[in-house]
Design an enzyme around this catalytic site. Structure first.
Site, short mmCIF file in Angstrom:
data_model
loop_
_atom_site.label_atom_id
_atom_site.label_comp_id
_atom_site.label_asym_id
_atom_site.label_seq_id
_atom_site.Cartn_x
_atom_site.Cartn_y
_atom_site.Cartn_z
N GLY A 18 -30.87 32.73 -62.26
CA GLY A 18 -30.26 32.02 -63.39
C GLY A 18 -29.96 30.58 -63.01
O GLY A 18 -28.93 30.01 -63.39
N TYR A 167 -19.57 41.78 -72.46
CA TYR A 167 -19.63 40.85 -71.32
C TYR A 167 -18.52 41.18 -70.31
O TYR A 167 -18.77 41.23 -69.10
CB TYR A 167 -19.49 39.42 -71.84
CG TYR A 167 -19.47 38.36 -70.77
CD1 TYR A 167 -20.62 38.02 -70.07
CD2 TYR A 167 -18.29 37.68 -70.46
CE1 TYR A 167 -20.60 37.03 -69.09
CE2 TYR A 167 -18.25 36.70 -69.48
CZ TYR A 167 -19.42 36.38 -68.79
OH TYR A 167 -19.39 35.41 -67.82
N VAL A 168 -17.32 41.43 -70.81
CA VAL A 168 -16.19 41.77 -69.93
C VAL A 168 -16.53 43.03 -69.14
O VAL A 168 -16.35 43.08 -67.91
CB VAL A 168 -14.90 41.97 -70.77
CG1 VAL A 168 -13.78 42.50 -69.90
CG2 VAL A 168 -14.50 40.66 -71.45
N LYS A 171 -19.08 42.38 -66.35
CA LYS A 171 -18.58 41.70 -65.15
C LYS A 171 -17.67 42.63 -64.34
O LYS A 171 -17.62 42.55 -63.11
CB LYS A 171 -17.86 40.40 -65.53
CG LYS A 171 -18.82 39.34 -66.08
CD LYS A 171 -19.88 38.92 -65.07
CE LYS A 171 -20.73 37.76 -65.52
NZ LYS A 171 -21.72 37.31 -64.55
N1 LIG Z 1 -19.37 29.12 -67.88
C1 LIG Z 1 -18.27 29.83 -67.65
O1 LIG Z 1 -17.16 29.52 -68.12
C2 LIG Z 1 -18.35 31.06 -66.78
C3 LIG Z 1 -17.15 31.72 -66.46
C4 LIG Z 1 -17.20 32.85 -65.66
C5 LIG Z 1 -18.40 33.29 -65.18
N2 LIG Z 1 -19.55 32.64 -65.51
C6 LIG Z 1 -20.80 33.15 -64.98
O2 LIG Z 1 -21.44 32.11 -64.27
C7 LIG Z 1 -22.87 32.29 -64.34
C8 LIG Z 1 -23.54 31.04 -64.89
O3 LIG Z 1 -23.00 30.75 -66.16
P1 LIG Z 1 -23.41 29.48 -67.04
O4 LIG Z 1 -22.18 28.95 -67.62
O5 LIG Z 1 -24.30 28.57 -66.25
O6 LIG Z 1 -24.19 30.23 -68.21
P2 LIG Z 1 -25.68 30.11 -68.72
O7 LIG Z 1 -25.82 31.11 -69.81
O8 LIG Z 1 -26.02 28.69 -69.02
O9 LIG Z 1 -26.50 30.53 -67.44
C9 LIG Z 1 -27.01 31.82 -67.24
C10 LIG Z 1 -28.40 31.68 -66.67
O10 LIG Z 1 -28.96 33.00 -66.54
C11 LIG Z 1 -30.27 32.96 -67.03
N3 LIG Z 1 -30.70 34.28 -67.48
C12 LIG Z 1 -30.39 34.93 -68.63
N4 LIG Z 1 -31.05 36.10 -68.69
C13 LIG Z 1 -31.78 36.19 -67.55
C14 LIG Z 1 -32.69 37.15 -67.03
N5 LIG Z 1 -32.98 38.29 -67.69
N6 LIG Z 1 -33.27 36.92 -65.83
C15 LIG Z 1 -33.00 35.77 -65.14
N7 LIG Z 1 -32.16 34.82 -65.59
C16 LIG Z 1 -31.57 35.03 -66.78
C17 LIG Z 1 -30.27 31.95 -68.17
O11 LIG Z 1 -31.57 31.46 -68.44
C18 LIG Z 1 -29.33 30.90 -67.60
O12 LIG Z 1 -30.03 29.91 -66.86
C19 LIG Z 1 -23.08 33.53 -65.19
O13 LIG Z 1 -23.15 34.67 -64.34
C20 LIG Z 1 -21.80 33.60 -66.02
O14 LIG Z 1 -21.53 34.91 -66.46
C21 LIG Z 1 -19.55 31.53 -66.31
#
Ligand SMILES: NC(=O)c1ccc[n+]([C@@H]2O[C@H](COP(=O)([O-])OP(=O)(O)OC[C@H]3O[C@@H](n4cnc5c(N)ncnc54)[C@H](O)[C@@H]3O)[C@@H](O)[C@H]2O)c1
Length: 261
Positions: A18, A167-168, A171
């Site tokens: 990702g 989602y919760v 995780k």
């Molecule tokens: N942004 C926040 O506030 C936040 C908070 C807590 C946790 N997170 C976690 O941090 C990580 C990154 O979040 P983000 O904000 O960059 O979100 P985002 O949705 O922009 O990034 C997620 C990435 O995962 C990729 N993805 C989705 N499905 C996929 C698949 N089947 N195979 C491979 N890649 C796939 C997407 O293309 C994207 O690049 C995630 O795990 C998210 O749950 C984010």
């Protein structure tokens, strides 16, 4: 702007899933800045952004980054990325399990509004995909005499934020996977830990929350400011490095002191 932490990853090879989201891209640049060679991966739709990211990170140096498309729910994609790690960089030392359904969650929905498809898609990518990625890289780690996995969780798994039950739950399952994998893989000198970010002010968060949500949330932190992707870098790189040597099965909350659980 990428942080340049003092953690030294020279000689290490790290895979990031990702990788093209705001947070994943931050990890890639920080890892390369710390000296690691990086296999940056993401789904096929992001290939152009992924290539740009790899070029930008390599320009930063001193490590190098290459991009390849990987859907984490595809064992074939993951196997091909593992082969690439060996061909390009001679093996693999760490995995950042960052891919998730997050931006594409859409607006908050109640338990009754969520569909079975919403539930299955989110759990399939966030939980099953994390497990599949660990499975794919484990033989490479064993080949090197050990390895490190960092599973990206979320503080919502502890706080139970309403509107994103699927989602919760996903995780919270990732946290369980972290503990189970740590127990099972310790015999191979593979450490498995997690980082649970609080709400990050990135473009994905903006896409799924009302205006001003991140600013309001920041006021409930001990460190009352908005969080950026660079705030996560220290914890992720530390757990991905040898510096965290005897730590395994743990999930560290990085949220400026918002959730104490
Ligand atoms: N942004 C926040 O506030 C936040 C908070 C807590 C946790 N997170 C976690 O941090 C990580 C990154 O979040 P983000 O904000 O960059 O979100 P985002 O949705 O922009 O990034 C997620 C990435 O995962 C990729 N993805 C989705 N499905 C996929 C698949 N089947 N195979 C491979 N890649 C796939 C997407 O293309 C994207 O690049 C995630 O795990 C998210 O749950 C984010």
């Amino acid at each position: 702007m990428s942080s340049r932490p003092s953690i030294d990853l020279t000689g290490d090879v790290v895979m990031v899933t990702g990788a093209t989201g705001d947070i994943g891209a931050e990890y890639v640049c920080a890892l390369v800045s710390a000296g690691a060679d990086v296999i940056a991966t993401d789904v096929a739709q992001t290939a152009e952004a992924g290539q740009e990211l790899a070029d930008r990170a390599t320009e930063l140096g001193p490590g190098k980054a290459v991009f390849t498309t990987v859907d984490v729910t595809s064992d074939d994609d993951l196997a091909a990325a593992a082969v690439l790690a060996v061909e390009r960089f001679g093996g693999l030392d760490a995995l950042i399990n960052n891919a998730a359904i997050y931006r594409s969650l859409g607006p908050k929905r109640s338990l009754r509004e969520l569909s079975n498809d919403d539930w299955d898609t989110t759990l399939r990518v966030n939980v099953r995909g994390s497990w599949q990625a660990i499975k794919a890289v484990t033989p490479l780690f064993i080949e090197r005499g050990g390895g490190r996995v960092v599973n990206i969780s979320s503080t919502v798994a502890r706080a139970g934020v309403p509107g994103f039950a699927h989602y919760v739950a996903s995780k919270a399952a990732v946290d369980g996977l972290t503990r189970a994998a740590a127990r099972e893989l310790g015999a191979h000198n593979i450490r498995v830990n997690g980082v649970a970010p609080g709400l990050v002010s990135d473009s994905a968060t903006e896409a799924i929350n009302p205006d001003g949500y991140a600013a309001r949330s920041a006021q409930t932190r001990a460190l009352a400011r908005e969080m950026t992707p660079s705030d996560l870098v220290g914890a992720v790189l530390w757990l991905a490095s040898q510096t965290s040597g005897f730590v395994t099965g743990q999930t560290i909350l990085v949220d400026g002191g918002q959730v104490f659980a």
